[in-house]
Scaffold this motif. Structure first.
Motif, PDB file in Angstrom:
ATOM      1  N   LEU A  28       0.839  -1.194   0.000  1.00 15.36           N
ATOM      2  CA  LEU A  28       0.000   0.000   0.000  1.00 15.36           C
ATOM      3  C   LEU A  28       0.872   1.241   0.000  1.00 15.36           C
ATOM      4  N   PRO A  29       0.462   2.258  -0.745  1.00 21.06           N
ATOM      5  CA  PRO A  29       1.209   3.516  -0.680  1.00 21.06           C
ATOM      6  C   PRO A  29       1.058   4.150   0.705  1.00 21.06           C
ATOM      7  N   ARG A  30       2.011   4.965   1.061  1.00 18.99           N
ATOM      8  CA  ARG A  30       1.959   5.660   2.345  1.00 18.99           C
ATOM      9  C   ARG A  30       0.760   6.594   2.377  1.00 18.99           C
ATOM     10  N   ILE A  31       0.032   6.571   3.465  1.00 19.97           N
ATOM     11  CA  ILE A  31      -1.171   7.394   3.584  1.00 19.97           C
ATOM     12  C   ILE A  31      -0.767   8.846   3.834  1.00 19.97           C
ATOM     13  N   MET A  32      -1.264   9.737   2.965  1.00 19.24           N
ATOM     14  CA  MET A  32      -0.964  11.162   3.105  1.00 19.24           C
ATOM     15  C   MET A  32      -2.197  11.844   3.704  1.00 19.24           C
ATOM     16  N   ILE A  33      -2.083  12.228   4.978  1.00 21.28           N
ATOM     17  CA  ILE A  33      -3.218  12.780   5.719  1.00 21.28           C
ATOM     18  C   ILE A  33      -3.007  14.265   5.991  1.00 21.28           C
ATOM     19  N   GLN A  34      -4.089  15.003   5.850  1.00 24.27           N
ATOM     20  CA  GLN A  34      -4.115  16.412   6.239  1.00 24.27           C
ATOM     21  C   GLN A  34      -5.320  16.595   7.151  1.00 24.27           C
ATOM     22  N   THR A  35      -5.118  17.320   8.238  1.00 22.65           N
ATOM     23  CA  THR A  35      -6.224  17.633   9.134  1.00 22.65           C
ATOM     24  C   THR A  35      -6.500  19.126   9.034  1.00 22.65           C
ATOM     25  N   ASN A  44      -4.245  10.771  -1.066  1.00 25.73           N
ATOM     26  CA  ASN A  44      -3.951   9.746  -2.072  1.00 25.73           C
ATOM     27  C   ASN A  44      -4.882   8.534  -1.936  1.00 25.73           C
ATOM     28  N   PHE A  45      -6.133   8.779  -1.654  1.00 27.45           N
ATOM     29  CA  PHE A  45      -7.085   7.680  -1.423  1.00 27.45           C
ATOM     30  C   PHE A  45      -7.299   6.839  -2.679  1.00 27.45           C
ATOM     31  N   LYS A  46      -7.341   7.463  -3.839  1.00 29.74           N
ATOM     32  CA  LYS A  46      -7.517   6.720  -5.101  1.00 29.74           C
ATOM     33  C   LYS A  46      -6.342   5.788  -5.344  1.00 29.74           C
ATOM     34  N   ASP A  47      -5.133   6.222  -5.024  1.00 27.70           N
ATOM     35  CA  ASP A  47      -3.954   5.365  -5.189  1.00 27.70           C
ATOM     36  C   ASP A  47      -4.030   4.149  -4.276  1.00 27.70           C
ATOM     37  N   ILE A  48      -4.534   4.348  -3.070  1.00 26.79           N
ATOM     38  CA  ILE A  48      -4.667   3.242  -2.116  1.00 26.79           C
ATOM     39  C   ILE A  48      -5.703   2.242  -2.632  1.00 26.79           C
ATOM     40  N   ALA A  49      -6.837   2.736  -3.111  1.00 28.16           N
ATOM     41  CA  ALA A  49      -7.875   1.842  -3.641  1.00 28.16           C
ATOM     42  C   ALA A  49      -7.385   1.109  -4.888  1.00 28.16           C
ATOM     43  N   GLU A  90      -4.261   3.154   8.934  1.00 27.75           N
ATOM     44  CA  GLU A  90      -3.420   2.022   8.543  1.00 27.75           C
ATOM     45  C   GLU A  90      -3.936   0.721   9.153  1.00 27.75           C
ATOM     46  N   ARG A  91      -4.343   0.775  10.403  1.00 26.12           N
ATOM     47  CA  ARG A  91      -4.869  -0.412  11.071  1.00 26.12           C
ATOM     48  C   ARG A  91      -6.161  -0.878  10.410  1.00 26.12           C
ATOM     49  N   LEU A  92      -7.054   0.062  10.080  1.00 26.87           N
ATOM     50  CA  LEU A  92      -8.315  -0.299   9.435  1.00 26.87           C
ATOM     51  C   LEU A  92      -8.101  -0.814   8.012  1.00 26.87           C
TER      52      LEU A  92
END
Length: 136
Positions: A28-35, A44-49, A90-92
Motif C-alpha cells: 500500500l502507498p503511504r497514507i498522506m493525511i491532512q487535518t 492519495n485515497f484513489k492510489d490506495i484503492a 493504517e490499522r483499518l
C-alpha cells in the motif's frame, strides 16, 4: 481398460485453471493525511484503492462504518468528518486487506469481488477458491 499414466497426467494438467498471480508483492502507498479543522483528508485515497484493486466507494464504505463517521470521495481524495490519526487508518486498511482482498485459502491478494444475487463472494484468480464475505 488400460490407461497410460503420462496421458492421464497430461489430460489432468490441461483441465487445471491457469494461475494468474501478480509478480510484485502487494504494497500500500503511504497514507498522506491532512487535518483541516474537524476534517481529515486522505490525499492519495484513489492510489490506495487502486493498489488494493477495489472500488474506492467500497473501501470508503468500510472505513466509514468502522470509524462511525461520514465521509465523501472527491477528486481522488477522501474527506472524513472528524480528526483521525494515520495509524488508525493504517490499522483499518490492514483489516480491510485481510477481510476483503487476501484469499483465505492461498493468502494471495489476486482476488476480485463477485456479487451473485444478494451475496458477495471473494473469488481468487490464483487458486480458484470462492469464499463468502461479510456484507457492508
Amino acid at each position: 481398460m488400460s490407461f497410460n499414466y503420462d496421458d492421464l497426467l497430461n489430460r489432468a494438467c490441461q483441465q487445471m485453471p491457469e494461475v494468474q498471480a501478480k509478480k510484485e508483492r502487494l504494497e500500500l502507498p503511504r497514507i498522506m493525511i491532512q487535518t483541516i479543522g474537524m476534517r481529515t483528508i486522505i490525499a492519495n485515497f484513489k492510489d490506495i484503492a487502486d493498489a488494493l484493486d477495489r472500488d474506492p466507494q467500497h473501501v470508503i464504505k468500510f472505513l466509514t462504518r468502522e470509524m462511525a463517521t461520514a465521509a465523501t470521495f472527491h477528486d481522488s481524495r477522501a474527506i472524513f468528518q472528524g480528526k483521525f490519526r494515520a495509524d488508525s487508518f493504517e490499522r483499518l486498511l490492514q483489516r480491510y486487506l485481510e477481510g476483503y482482498v487476501v484469499c483465505p485459502v492461498c493468502k494471495r491478494p489476486d482476488t476480485k469481488l463477485v456479487k451473485e444475487k444478494r451475496l458477495t463472494f471473494l473469488t481468487c484468480n490464483a487458486c480458484g477458491a470462492k469464499s463468502s464475505i461479510k456484507q457492508l
